[in-house]
Scaffold this motif. Structure first.
Motif, short mmCIF file in Angstrom:
data_model
loop_
_atom_site.label_atom_id
_atom_site.label_comp_id
_atom_site.label_asym_id
_atom_site.label_seq_id
_atom_site.Cartn_x
_atom_site.Cartn_y
_atom_site.Cartn_z
N ALA A 1 4.19 7.83 4.49
CA ALA A 1 4.24 6.63 4.68
C ALA A 1 4.14 6.42 6.40
O ALA A 1 5.73 6.81 6.92
N GLY B 1 0.68 -0.95 0.16
CA GLY B 1 -0.08 -0.43 0.05
C GLY B 1 0.85 1.38 -0.08
O GLY B 1 0.23 2.47 -0.01
N HIS B 2 2.49 1.11 0.13
CA HIS B 2 2.96 2.39 -0.15
C HIS B 2 3.60 2.58 -1.12
O HIS B 2 3.86 2.15 -2.66
N ASN C 1 1.98 7.10 1.36
CA ASN C 1 0.99 5.95 0.80
C ASN C 1 -0.30 6.74 0.04
O ASN C 1 0.18 7.55 -0.93
#
Lengths: 429, 429
Positions: free
Chosen positions: B250, B215-216, B244
């Motif tokens: 992040a 998800g990064h 993100n």
């Protein structure tokens, strides 16, 4: 050993007499045999010009000049205290360059040399106390003693040997004695069946020498294209040896006292190691060796290391047989620091620590015999990994056999050509 | 942001209109400025043939074919679940290849792109849940908002940005929103004096994107040829960011919560990073970046690492100023895994983990824009050092911008040419 005195005057001392006879006498290569990689097919090599040449490198300008021409496949060189250079010629001659001029008269007194194909008179180092004792050490391909003159070299055993001799500073060697005769006698038919499409017994002798500055001599002993013998520690096929200057096994060798192991073995698992350099400031022993088809290597040699041949190679066997145990990352075998694809045909190797090229301090230099052949310079990480590489001198299109850093900090190169030469590189302007 | 709707039909959305106008409008380069390295002087590039080509590599046969031509400086690509490919064109178009055919109609809805010189529309990745949410992310050079149309790009600020958009699967983007606008606004005169002969502000945006599978998004933000800004952690010049997918920093970034540091910085000390690849099986982030004159790099990016620019470089500054703190081995700065001398002009990088080339498993692939340009394949030691290198596809003489391993295990390449193409490599026979 016999000295073929009748042939002394300017001729190669070879078991067969002249190189030409040797070539004619060889039997045809068996089907699927490895080429000797002496000269790849293609256009004839360029004739070396007279130079000098000015070359722009990555971060240095180079001035390249011809020290001398007139050498036939020069193989190794040693720098004399008075500025002269001793150079071996593979067909079997020892030559002197003094004041930049090649002495036309070879130095006499060499033993019988097995000079055929890519074998013959190979490397040379001076005794650490040469200035007082005038001793030199020369590696060579040695024919079986008492082989009658005129014998076809494909019909006789041979091995790698290292002789010691005293040089009078002019044209004579005396007190010539083998300090090492490798236990790799091989070549006389009938020969056993071999795997992998390996080449003739008249090749792959190794022959590089390197002193460690502590009275020990490293010697590369090739696999003789009989790779099945290499993983057997009771012989000298495909090994690097570490001996005293009297030929006895050096102290603290890795397999000293172990039954079934030659005491002079330093490392094993090698094929044909034509480059060797001991870097005193780091204690590292750098090596190059040929793979079969591709997979030529630069190795960092460690005490007792097994470099994998014949079971692990990044090259392809000549008959396309798959590598027996793997390509890389096989437990128990040490991978090369650098592998050359498609092939690299590497000659000698050196670490630059001279005073003329500050940007090159600690860099690795290796020459090769590819087309086009290059002087390759590699920058290393502190751990000895290659982190950058540049190729130089390809414009000359001369196979390059040896590279050394002279006492003057210049870089000296031997070309592996019938019309061979010594080149010298200093900073350009 | 403004959408230049009047220009939507098939034209580049550029601050200046067409690429041609941008070129005419640029002021002459200042004396001693760096060339943009867009196209080195020399013979005109080869026209790409129609192929296919069969190439013998070190240990693999390659079959190289043209997927499509007709792209102008294609920069990045993303593989769609249905087998299609989305491709960005640097001048400012998003294109679709479906069933191997290039859709002549670009996808509309892009924001204003600062497309001049080597800048413009750059990389693209699909949302991890693209199959359901149809979201895509595209990096681009973004002009200062409210810049009047027709403004000379050399007279305006610009920065790197990343947009998110929803694609309808045909020709429309909606819900277009910047998730990242790098704090690297720069370019509007008067510009400060800069050291080192650095180039124009219209270059060096970086722009590569890589997802980490968790998800990064990693983003390379270039130094804009203003290298003095890079070592300052309070801006985005010469940084790699980790954010993100909504653009927020992040979690667990190295400088989170540290005063004076941008929270989204992952690493610093970069120049123009045109290659980025996250290798999920090893967790390694591979990067390439250009040095000034020479010293182009392949880097292994670590959390919080400082890669040295502008103070440490293996390249030469354009005005021959010496490197400020050193070349290599300077405490506190991470050296490249590989430096290219004389230069390497590297584009994107990938690790091969497809199913079509077993001999290439784990190898690093990098393409470049040198003359002649190559697909370079490097074998790595387990620790990530380069241990062998081969160059392929030089026969095509096409600058190569991007390399990806497709879901099918084939290798896809974008050529960096006005007459650009997508190439595909599968095993040959």
């Amino acid at each position: 050993m016999k000295l073929w005195t009748g042939l002394l005057a300017g001729a190669a001392l070879a078991i067969i007499g002249t190189g030409v006879m040797a070539q004619n006498a060889r039997p045809p290569a068996p089907a699927n045999a490895a080429p000797e990689r002496q000269r790849p097919a293609g256009p004839p090599p360029n004739t070396l010009g007279d130079g000098p040449w000015d070359v722009q490198g990555w971060d240095a300008k180079l001035h390249v000049e011809v020290v001398t021409k007139g050498l036939d496949h020069p193989w190794g060189m040693a720098f004399l205290p008075d500025g002269g250079i001793l150079v071996t010629e593979r067909p079997g001659r020892l030559r002197l360059i003094r004041n930049g001029v090649l002495d036309p008269q070879p130095i006499e007194g060499l033993p019988t040399i097995y000079a055929t194909g890519i074998s013959g008179l190979t490397d040379i180092v001076l005794d650490p106390n040469f200035a007082s004792n005038h001793l030199i050490y020369i590696s060579y391909s040695k024919p079986a003693p008492d082989t009658p003159p005129g014998t076809n070299p494909a019909q006789t055993d041979a091995t790698l040997a290292v002789m010691r001799a005293k040089w009078d500073g002019a044209h004579k060697l005396t007190e010539v004695k083998d300090i090492l005769v490798a236990d790799a006698w091989y070549g006389k038919p009938p020969l056993p069946e071999k795997c992998c499409g390996q080449g003739p017994a008249s090749g792959s002798f190794g022959g590089r020498l390197a002193l460690d500055g502590e009275g020990h001599l490293f010697v590369t002993s090739g696999d003789r294209n009989f790779g099945e013998k290499v993983q057997d520690p009771s012989n000298h096929f495909g090994k690097i040896l570490r001996i005293n200057l009297d030929g006895t096994p050096a102290k603290d060798n890795p397999f000293a006292g172990r039954a079934g192991y030659k005491a002079d073995i330093w490392s094993t698992g090698h094929r044909n190691q034509l480059g060797l350099f001991y870097d005193a400031p780091t204690g590292r022993l750098w090596e190059t060796e040929f793979g079969p088809r591709g997979g030529d290597e630069i190795n960092l040699i460690t005490k007792g290391g097994n470099y994998g041949w014949i079971d692990v190679t990044q090259g392809n066997h000549y008959n396309n047989e798959p590598s027996h145990k793997g390509i890389r990352g096989v437990a128990g075998y040490i991978d090369p620091v650098w592998a050359f694809p498609p092939s690299g045909n590497p000659g000698n190797v050196a670490i630059y620590r001279g005073k003329l090229f500050p940007q090159w301090q600690g860099d690795l230099l290796v020459v090769n015999m590819s087309r086009p052949p290059a002087l390759i310079r590699m920058k290393l990480s502190p751990e000895g990994h290659v982190v950058a590489s540049e190729s130089l001198l390809t414009n000359l299109n001369q196979r390059l056999r040896d590279v050394r850093v002279g006492p003057d900090g210049a870089i000296y190169i031997l070309t592996d050509e019938t019309a061979g030469a010594v080149l010298k590189i200093t900073p350009g302007s």
